[in-house]
Write a protein that holds these residues in place. Structure first.
Motif, mmCIF file in Angstrom:
data_model
loop_
_atom_site.group_PDB
_atom_site.id
_atom_site.type_symbol
_atom_site.label_atom_id
_atom_site.label_comp_id
_atom_site.label_asym_id
_atom_site.label_seq_id
_atom_site.Cartn_x
_atom_site.Cartn_y
_atom_site.Cartn_z
ATOM 1 N N GLY A 76 0.832 -1.194 0.000
ATOM 2 C CA GLY A 76 0.000 0.000 0.000
ATOM 3 C C GLY A 76 0.865 1.242 0.000
ATOM 4 N N PRO A 77 0.233 2.407 0.014
ATOM 5 C CA PRO A 77 0.960 3.667 -0.148
ATOM 6 C C PRO A 77 1.752 4.109 1.073
ATOM 7 C CG PRO A 77 -1.381 4.081 0.123
ATOM 8 C CD PRO A 77 -1.211 2.601 0.067
ATOM 9 N N VAL A 78 2.943 4.660 0.785
ATOM 10 C CA VAL A 78 3.830 5.184 1.814
ATOM 11 C C VAL A 78 4.382 6.515 1.317
ATOM 12 C CG1 VAL A 78 5.922 4.798 3.190
ATOM 13 C CG2 VAL A 78 4.487 2.841 2.515
ATOM 14 N N VAL A 79 4.280 7.529 2.156
ATOM 15 C CA VAL A 79 4.785 8.873 1.861
ATOM 16 C C VAL A 79 6.083 9.075 2.635
ATOM 17 C CG1 VAL A 79 4.331 11.351 2.169
ATOM 18 C CG2 VAL A 79 2.480 9.819 1.441
ATOM 19 N N ALA A 87 13.529 12.804 8.939
ATOM 20 C CA ALA A 87 13.251 11.818 7.890
ATOM 21 C C ALA A 87 12.193 10.842 8.397
ATOM 22 C CB ALA A 87 14.533 11.093 7.510
ATOM 23 N N THR A 88 11.014 10.918 7.796
ATOM 24 C CA THR A 88 9.864 10.181 8.297
ATOM 25 C C THR A 88 9.097 9.524 7.158
ATOM 26 O OG1 THR A 88 9.662 11.843 10.045
ATOM 27 C CG2 THR A 88 7.781 10.398 9.709
ATOM 28 N N TYR A 89 8.641 8.307 7.423
ATOM 29 C CA TYR A 89 7.778 7.580 6.491
ATOM 30 C C TYR A 89 6.371 7.544 7.085
ATOM 31 C CZ TYR A 89 12.073 5.786 4.349
ATOM 32 O OH TYR A 89 13.288 5.668 3.725
ATOM 33 N N TYR A 90 5.365 7.665 6.231
ATOM 34 C CA TYR A 90 3.970 7.598 6.639
ATOM 35 C C TYR A 90 3.281 6.519 5.826
ATOM 36 C CZ TYR A 90 4.775 12.176 8.767
ATOM 37 O OH TYR A 90 5.266 13.214 9.527
ATOM 38 N N ALA A 91 2.837 5.464 6.486
ATOM 39 C CA ALA A 91 2.075 4.410 5.819
ATOM 40 C C ALA A 91 0.599 4.735 5.970
ATOM 41 C CB ALA A 91 2.383 3.050 6.436
ATOM 42 N N LEU A 92 -0.114 4.801 4.864
ATOM 43 C CA LEU A 92 -1.546 5.072 4.919
ATOM 44 C C LEU A 92 -2.284 3.764 5.169
ATOM 45 C CD1 LEU A 92 -2.024 7.627 2.003
ATOM 46 C CD2 LEU A 92 -1.312 8.017 4.365
ATOM 47 N N ILE A 93 -3.121 3.766 6.203
ATOM 48 C CA ILE A 93 -3.868 2.564 6.577
ATOM 49 C C ILE A 93 -5.361 2.877 6.631
ATOM 50 C CG2 ILE A 93 -1.948 1.595 7.897
ATOM 51 C CD1 ILE A 93 -3.467 2.411 10.473
ATOM 52 N N GLN A 94 -6.157 1.825 6.585
ATOM 53 C CA GLN A 94 -7.603 1.969 6.719
ATOM 54 C C GLN A 94 -7.925 2.516 8.109
ATOM 55 O OE1 GLN A 94 -10.059 1.167 4.346
ATOM 56 N NE2 GLN A 94 -11.398 2.206 5.786
ATOM 57 N N TRP A 95 -8.743 3.553 8.174
ATOM 58 C CA TRP A 95 -9.140 4.108 9.453
ATOM 59 C C TRP A 95 -10.449 3.477 9.896
ATOM 60 C CZ3 TRP A 95 -8.052 5.822 13.866
ATOM 61 C CH2 TRP A 95 -9.023 6.384 14.676
ATOM 62 N N ARG A 136 -1.801 2.227 -5.804
ATOM 63 C CA ARG A 136 -1.949 1.562 -7.104
ATOM 64 C C ARG A 136 -3.333 1.760 -7.698
ATOM 65 N NH1 ARG A 136 -1.218 -4.112 -5.586
ATOM 66 N NH2 ARG A 136 -1.809 -3.315 -3.556
ATOM 67 N N TYR A 137 -4.303 2.071 -6.841
ATOM 68 C CA TYR A 137 -5.684 2.277 -7.292
ATOM 69 C C TYR A 137 -6.404 3.054 -6.198
ATOM 70 C CZ TYR A 137 -6.100 -1.844 -4.293
ATOM 71 O OH TYR A 137 -5.996 -2.719 -3.242
ATOM 72 N N ALA A 138 -7.566 3.623 -6.519
ATOM 73 C CA ALA A 138 -8.359 4.342 -5.528
ATOM 74 C C ALA A 138 -8.748 3.373 -4.420
ATOM 75 C CB ALA A 138 -9.600 4.936 -6.185
ATOM 76 N N GLY A 139 -8.480 3.763 -3.190
ATOM 77 C CA GLY A 139 -8.804 2.913 -2.051
ATOM 78 C C GLY A 139 -7.679 2.007 -1.597
ATOM 79 N N ASN A 140 -6.557 2.002 -2.329
ATOM 80 C CA ASN A 140 -5.415 1.173 -1.950
ATOM 81 C C ASN A 140 -4.800 1.708 -0.659
ATOM 82 O OD1 ASN A 140 -2.051 0.824 -3.212
ATOM 83 N ND2 ASN A 140 -3.211 -0.718 -2.139
ATOM 84 N N LEU A 141 -4.760 0.863 0.376
ATOM 85 C CA LEU A 141 -4.167 1.229 1.659
ATOM 86 C C LEU A 141 -3.349 0.064 2.185
ATOM 87 C CD1 LEU A 141 -7.288 2.941 3.256
ATOM 88 C CD2 LEU A 141 -5.203 4.083 2.486
ATOM 89 N N CYS A 142 -2.420 0.358 3.083
ATOM 90 C CA CYS A 142 -1.646 -0.691 3.751
ATOM 91 C C CYS A 142 -2.530 -1.358 4.805
ATOM 92 C CB CYS A 142 -0.433 -0.083 4.468
ATOM 93 S SG CYS A 142 0.707 0.823 3.423
ATOM 94 N N ALA A 143 -2.349 -2.642 4.994
ATOM 95 C CA ALA A 143 -3.032 -3.335 6.083
ATOM 96 C C ALA A 143 -2.374 -2.917 7.391
ATOM 97 C CB ALA A 143 -2.953 -4.841 5.897
ATOM 98 N N ALA A 144 -3.177 -2.571 8.385
ATOM 99 C CA ALA A 144 -2.633 -2.135 9.676
ATOM 100 C C ALA A 144 -1.716 -3.200 10.270
ATOM 101 C CB ALA A 144 -3.768 -1.796 10.638
ATOM 102 N N GLN A 145 -2.065 -4.472 10.126
ATOM 103 C CA GLN A 145 -1.239 -5.549 10.690
ATOM 104 C C GLN A 145 0.127 -5.614 10.005
ATOM 105 O OE1 GLN A 145 -1.639 -7.317 13.505
ATOM 106 N NE2 GLN A 145 0.463 -7.903 13.067
ATOM 107 N N ALA A 146 0.174 -5.357 8.701
ATOM 108 C CA ALA A 146 1.457 -5.369 7.993
ATOM 109 C C ALA A 146 2.341 -4.228 8.485
ATOM 110 C CB ALA A 146 1.233 -5.271 6.485
ATOM 111 N N VAL A 147 1.740 -3.068 8.724
ATOM 112 C CA VAL A 147 2.513 -1.927 9.235
ATOM 113 C C VAL A 147 2.980 -2.220 10.657
ATOM 114 C CG1 VAL A 147 2.466 0.546 9.763
ATOM 115 C CG2 VAL A 147 1.277 -0.317 7.730
ATOM 116 N N ALA A 148 2.107 -2.802 11.478
ATOM 117 C CA ALA A 148 2.491 -3.165 12.849
ATOM 118 C C ALA A 148 3.660 -4.149 12.838
ATOM 119 C CB ALA A 148 1.299 -3.763 13.590
ATOM 120 N N SER A 149 3.633 -5.120 11.958
ATOM 121 C CA SER A 149 4.726 -6.097 11.854
ATOM 122 C C SER A 149 6.033 -5.420 11.454
ATOM 123 C CB SER A 149 4.382 -7.194 10.846
ATOM 124 O OG SER A 149 3.318 -7.974 11.313
ATOM 125 N N LEU A 150 5.952 -4.490 10.520
ATOM 126 C CA LEU A 150 7.138 -3.749 10.097
ATOM 127 C C LEU A 150 7.725 -2.967 11.277
ATOM 128 C CD1 LEU A 150 8.664 -2.726 7.304
ATOM 129 C CD2 LEU A 150 7.497 -0.627 7.940
#
Length: 173
Positions: A76-79, A87-95, A136-150
């Motif tokens: 999913g998207p990361v800014v 220097a900061t990364y922001y992972a967009l997740i479903q709210w 990659r498409y409208a609505g594409n977000l990172c899974a919160a669990q994947a971000v937590a694992s990272l």
């Protein structure tokens, strides 16, 4: 850029602007500045991760390798932004109002009441704020669990590295 890619990027941009009470303002900010302030906590939230945590988690500070790993791990998207909080990364997740985020001390989840600088969809390299991994498409977000694992992996590796390093001033025998 072909018509299909343009249509996809337009759809993603429109989806992102739905967060804002005045979507036209977002398009103006993107045109003028390349970055627009979007409110978080309606459609998505953002997990703020330090460079140290991300680089430790992926095992590299090489920008190409970091992008490749983040794309594979988070899907999913990361800014990336280095202007405000270093220097900061922001992972967009479903709210979701019932989202339980256990990593606020290391990687806070930013949501309601917070505005975030979100780059225009075609900003994919420095300088300034840009997409490390673009949606990659409208609505594409990172899974919160994947971000937590990272985040967990990055923190574990930082702790392990600190434990293996001799403390400052200690004699090595």
């Amino acid at each position: 850029m072909d018509d299909t890619q343009q249509a996809t990027e337009r759809a993603i941009g429109e989806w992102l602007t739905w967060e804002h009470p005045v979507p036209e303002q977002v398009w103006t900010e993107w045109t003028t500045h390349g970055v627009a302030l979007l409110p978080l906590g309606k459609r998505f939230a953002a997990v703020r991760m330090t460079m140290d945590v991300v680089h430790a988690a992926v095992g590299s500070d090489n920008p190409v390798q970091v992008t490749t790993h983040l794309r594979q791990l988070l899907r999913g998207p990361v800014v990336y932004d280095r202007r405000v909080a270093g220097a900061t990364y922001y992972a967009l997740i479903q709210w979701s109002a019932d989202l339980v985020w256990a990593h606020d001390e290391v990687a806070p989840c930013l949501a309601r009441g917070i505005y975030m600088g979100v780059p225009r969809i075609d900003r994919r390299k420095p300088p300034g704020t840009y997409w490390v991994v673009a949606p990659r498409y409208a609505g594409n977000l990172c899974a919160a669990q994947a971000v937590a694992s990272l985040v967990e992996t990055g923190q574990q590796r930082i702790v392990q590295s600190a434990e293996l390093s001799p403390s400052e001033g200690a004699a090595i025998t």
